[in-house]
Enzyme design. Structure first.
Site, PDB file in Angstrom:
ATOM      1  N   GLY A 169     -39.943  46.176  -5.352  1.00 31.56           N
ATOM      2  CA  GLY A 169     -40.030  46.560  -3.946  1.00 31.56           C
ATOM      3  C   GLY A 169     -40.233  45.353  -3.050  1.00 31.56           C
ATOM      4  O   GLY A 169     -39.647  44.289  -3.248  1.00 31.56           O
ATOM      5  N   GLY A 170     -41.112  45.501  -2.062  1.00 34.06           N
ATOM      6  CA  GLY A 170     -41.369  44.415  -1.110  1.00 34.06           C
ATOM      7  C   GLY A 170     -41.912  43.167  -1.762  1.00 34.06           C
ATOM      8  O   GLY A 170     -41.778  42.057  -1.221  1.00 34.06           O
ATOM      9  N   GLY A 404     -10.052  18.761  -1.105  1.00 36.77           N
ATOM     10  CA  GLY A 404     -11.252  18.979  -0.308  1.00 36.77           C
ATOM     11  C   GLY A 404     -12.518  18.838  -1.118  1.00 36.77           C
ATOM     12  O   GLY A 404     -13.578  18.493  -0.578  1.00 36.77           O
ATOM     13  N   ALA A 405     -12.434  19.079  -2.422  1.00 37.70           N
ATOM     14  CA  ALA A 405     -13.621  18.955  -3.274  1.00 37.70           C
ATOM     15  C   ALA A 405     -14.106  17.506  -3.316  1.00 37.70           C
ATOM     16  O   ALA A 405     -15.304  17.248  -3.454  1.00 37.70           O
ATOM     17  CB  ALA A 405     -13.313  19.455  -4.678  1.00 37.70           C
TER      18      ALA A 405
END
Length: 510
Positions: A169-170, A404-405
């Site tokens: 839960g939280g 781009g890598a």
């Protein structure tokens, strides 16, 4: 006076007993240590100073006033790990299932505040059944105050969460906002909604282990950074990780004595790269041969293994390592590896830990699943993380650095300070074969001509010298001298200072 002293000792003994011997035995029967036993293993012997031993909850609903155990299900305080200060809380499952009440949360908030005020890390040992239902919204309010402090402390002090039992839960959101999360196999789990709720809402039948166990979170979700076999191993490894980290964002990481010469040459590295450019090799071999005494602490080892992240030391000082792993998916960048590395780079930058990047990347992983999953935005996270980093950064390109890598993996253009390449490096827009097929489309039906074009392209571009001619590579180095060159590079960057324009905060592509 004697009576008062005796009463103090009696109350302390009761508090130390937590939920009582029967529940302690039940905890041991599950292969778990008690809250206090865990702190004894985590902290230096005799260093623990406890706060709020006698705090009890204030709830009177549902007959709770008849059960008010001292400590209210969490042990809090501070101590030292190898002589360095740390604040800790350890939830006690033997007391009301370690559930979080208003006062339980207040105890945790108090040491969060003290850790921030005194510039010392915070380690939380989580073992809780969740919010205390009998207290309703007061318990939820307590959680929220803990969350708020996690955010305030983020990037100021290191925060480490160890999940050593249930966390549902939280309760999962506080660990989720800390810097590192570790779990214990077969005795810990994390999920927002449990198996029963899942079955009711979605009709899926799943066990707690499948839903939120250590294997799930280290291999699939990437929520956890690592998992250990038992409580004892987990706490020993947390001590080891702690030694790599600074106390706060204004302090340097500790410098440890080292017995490994910075001048050490590793002749075996000259033959690490296979003759065939498509043959994989283990990048961890390079990491271990660069590091002081071959010591490397890997983070998220079981997730997105095509990129390696972790800590090593060079001349006794902590360095963060990001490295492509050719053994897995040829070392490509994809959604998972980009997220993993970006998170790690941002941690290092927040705490002034220099970053070493080892590059062998053929590009981004193609495919509909990647594009639909948002590889553009996830790849941009890594690009963004490197671009905003102001710590010393050294990059070594061992083999492929395509497209781009190449830019994303700490290239010169996005702020790396030293960019070295081995003679085996191939820096180009794409692989020779693919490039030749595009450039020489007219010869697509002639394999011999295409092979010649490919050979010509390799000779022209599949080397580090074109980039070196333009100053994008500072030096082409012998592989065997990598440790010496990297050590000297970081030594020269110790006083690096970067001044960025004022901003409230950035807006990373989440």
């Amino acid at each position: 006076m004697t009576d008062i002293l005796q009463e103090l000792e009696t109350r302390r003994a009761d508090a130390r007993l937590g939920g009582g011997q029967k529940r302690i035995d039940a905890q041991h029967a599950k292969g778990k240590l008690t809250a206090r036993e865990r702190l004894d293993l985590l902290l230096d012997e005799g260093s623990f100073e406890e706060f709020d031993m006698f705090v009890a909850h204030r709830s009177t609903d549902f007959g709770m006033e008849k059960n008010r155990p001292a400590g209210d299900g969490v042990v809090t305080g501070w101590g030292t790990i190898n002589g360095r200060q740390v604040y800790v809380f350890s939830q006690d499952f033997t007391v009301l299932g370690g559930s979080v009440s208003e006062t339980h949360a207040q105890k945790i908030c108090k040491i969060q505040d003290m850790a921030l005020q005194n510039g010392a890390p915070l380690i939380g040992l989580n073992d809780s059944g969740g919010a205390r239902i009998q207290e309703g919204v007061a318990s939820l309010a307590g959680y929220a105050e803990i969350f708020q402090r996690n955010v305030t402390a983020s990037g100021v002090i290191p925060q480490i969460s160890v999940i050593m039992g249930p966390c549902a839960g939280g309760a999962v959101y506080s660990p989720a906002m800390t810097d590192f999360i570790f779990m214990v196999r077969d005795s810990s789990y994390m999920f927002v909604t449990g198996p029963d709720v899942v079955k009711t809402v979605t009709n899926e039948v799943v066990t707690a282990e499948e839903l939120g166990g250590a294997t799930t979170h280290t291999k699939k979700s990437s929520v956890a950074d690592g998992a250990f076999e038992n409580d004892v191993e987990a706490l020993a490894e947390i001590r080891r990780l702690f030694d790599f980290l600074p106390l706060n964002n204004r302090a340097k990481a500790p410098v440890r004595p080292f017995f490994d010469s910075p001048e050490r040459q590793e002749a075996s590295l000259d033959t690490l790269i296979p003759a065939n450019p498509n043959t994989p090799y283990d990048m961890k071999e390079l990491i271990l041969k660069i590091a002081d005494e071959g010591d490397f602490y890997e983070i998220q080892e079981d997730f997105a293994a095509n990129i390696i992240t972790g800590f090593m030391r060079l001349e006794g000082s902590t360095v963060g390592v990001v490295a492509n792993q050719p053994m897995v998916l040829a070392g490509v960048l994809d959604i998972d590896s980009s997220r993993k590395a970006a998170r790690f780079v941002r941690f290092c930058d927040a705490f002034d830990i220099p970053i070493l990047t080892l590059v062998d990347v053929p590009g981004f992983l193609p495919g509909t699943s990647q594009e639909y999953g948002g590889v553009i935005k996830h790849g941009a996270k890594l690009l963004y993380a490197y671009s905003e980093a102001t710590v010393p950064m050294v990059t070594v390109i061992t083999r492929k650095a395509y497209g781009g890598a190449y830019d994303v993996m700490a290239s010169k253009h996005i702020g790396a300070d030293f960019n070295y390449a081995w003679p085996t490096a191939e820096i180009a827009v794409m692989g020779a074969k693919g490039a030749s097929e595009i450039i020489h489309r007219a010869d697509a039906g002639d394999p011999e001509k295409l092979a010649q074009h490919t050979a010509d392209y390799e000779e022209r571009f599949a080397n580090p010298f074109v980039a070196a001619e333009r100053g994008f590579i500072d030096e082409v180095i012998m592989p065997q001298s990598t440790r010496r060159r990297v050590c000297r590079a970081f030594a020269s960057l110790r006083n690096k200072a970067v001044h960025s324009p004022w901003k409230k905060h950035d807006n990373i592509p989440l």
